[in-house]
Design a protein around this motif. Sequence first.
Motif, mmCIF file in Angstrom:
data_model
loop_
_atom_site.group_PDB
_atom_site.id
_atom_site.type_symbol
_atom_site.label_atom_id
_atom_site.label_comp_id
_atom_site.label_asym_id
_atom_site.label_seq_id
_atom_site.Cartn_x
_atom_site.Cartn_y
_atom_site.Cartn_z
ATOM 1 N N LEU A 118 -28.116 17.252 -14.103
ATOM 2 C CA LEU A 118 -28.548 16.630 -15.645
ATOM 3 C C LEU A 118 -27.360 16.282 -16.536
ATOM 4 C CD1 LEU A 118 -30.985 16.584 -17.560
ATOM 5 C CD2 LEU A 118 -30.150 18.870 -18.356
ATOM 6 N N ALA A 161 -28.868 22.353 -10.893
ATOM 7 C CA ALA A 161 -29.823 21.278 -11.861
ATOM 8 C C ALA A 161 -28.995 20.759 -13.147
ATOM 9 C CB ALA A 161 -31.272 21.873 -12.299
ATOM 10 N N SER A 162 -28.205 21.890 -13.672
ATOM 11 C CA SER A 162 -27.501 21.506 -14.672
ATOM 12 C C SER A 162 -26.210 20.398 -14.432
ATOM 13 C CB SER A 162 -26.781 22.905 -15.254
ATOM 14 O OG SER A 162 -28.051 23.591 -15.837
ATOM 15 N N SER A 165 -23.024 21.798 -17.248
ATOM 16 C CA SER A 165 -23.271 20.264 -17.804
ATOM 17 C C SER A 165 -22.072 19.661 -18.234
ATOM 18 C CB SER A 165 -24.250 20.390 -18.822
ATOM 19 O OG SER A 165 -25.377 20.977 -18.181
#
Length: 482
Positions: free
Chosen positions: A399, A395-396, A163
């Motif tokens: 995001l 997904a991170s 992230s």
Amino acid sequence: MEALAESILSVADGITLYGTIWVLLGTGLYLTWRTRAVQARLFRHMVAVVTSSRGGARGGISSFQAFTISLAARVGVGNVFGVAAALLMGGPGAIFWMWIVALVGMSTAFFEATLAQVYKVRAPDGTYRGGPAYYMMLGMRSRALGAVFAIITVVTCAFVITSVQSNAIAETMAGSAGTSPSITAALLFAFAAPVIMGGIRSVARVTEIMAPIMAMIYVIMAFVIVVMNLGEFPRIIGWIIQDAFAPQPLVGGLGGGILAAVINGTKRGLFSNEAGQGTAPNAAATATVRHPVRQGLIQSLGVFVDTIIVCTATAFVILVAGEGVWAAEGANPATLTTMAVAHALGEWATVPMAIMIFVLAFSSIIAAYVYSEVNMFFVTASPVGMWAVRVISVASVVLGALVSLDVVWASVDIAMAIMTITNLVALIALSSVGVAALRDYEARRRAGERDPQFIAEDCEGLSRPLPTDVWGRQGAQSADVQ
């Protein structure tokens, strides 16, 4: 949210000042003493080992590929944003403490990579898995400690680091090229998903090409600026050393003070070169080599390349730019290096720098995925767990590009401190194993073996048989040198 981030950052500074610094430097000095300064004695040999490590994978991961996976994680945002942050918050003296962390940390990196090789295990797909969780379980006979480390690493690498890296890419692309976060997120998904979903071999193939090229281009760009300002080099180096012990904060756009220099130099140095953190040995363990020490030497050299060469070049580029850049509106860790490069080479360099940072951070993202999957394999060998790590990592990435991550950025230092201290305890506990492997390697080289092969039964310094068949007489690897 901003207040929470500041509170977490304050806690991280306290942990660094009163814990991480002393444990990190103390362990590094102890391991340097145990090996008679292996990072200095065998430095030339390290270079020779790296240049001859591309072959011998035999369907697995070559020694060079494992090196490039860890180099991809090291030469990333830490070298661009991390150095800028260290200078802004700790002054030029912070770079000196980055050097100290790296030079001492080279021995730490040697031990953690060597132990990762000694205690690695075979995975169902034919590759190897290993790292701190494995040498805690197999070497220290504490699966509980290994599980704690593995879980922390999975969370930190699959979510926090991925992230943070994608967030850095989004900020840079927005500031340098005017690219919206949504477009950056889509680009990252398009690049990251195929590589990560392809597994560790896929990552190895990508980083084998990407990491050396992107590091070389960035170093060449910085070297050009150094040559353009060669007369300033002695002054900048002297400034860095002098400021490392300055009792008062500096003025003129950069932070300062000895505590600020030590704290930020240590934190950013660890974030950049990872020596002792326990992440790089996860990549080191995947390599197919004839002797564990071979990979230890390679990983040790990676710390030198990352900090002494790349981070120093970045610091020079920023410091030589002058106060007009440091104190300019919009100067922050995410933009300062790009602004300094543009100041030296012209505004045309802004877009290439944005692309460079994209590649640097992207390579760190896929390396972080490798670390998380290796540790998930320790927790559970279920295919569901492996796919969960891949999905969460992708997904991170998306995001991180879309939302503000002040709290996550502030949490990185705490997560790394926990990982580092846990790993360093294991390195000290198992130091005799690393020393035994080193003595075996050097003895075999003195006996005329060009590429020494490790046979656990023949290693005199091991106090008990290894609980794995990888290095037994029948299971010993036969990687070729090419």
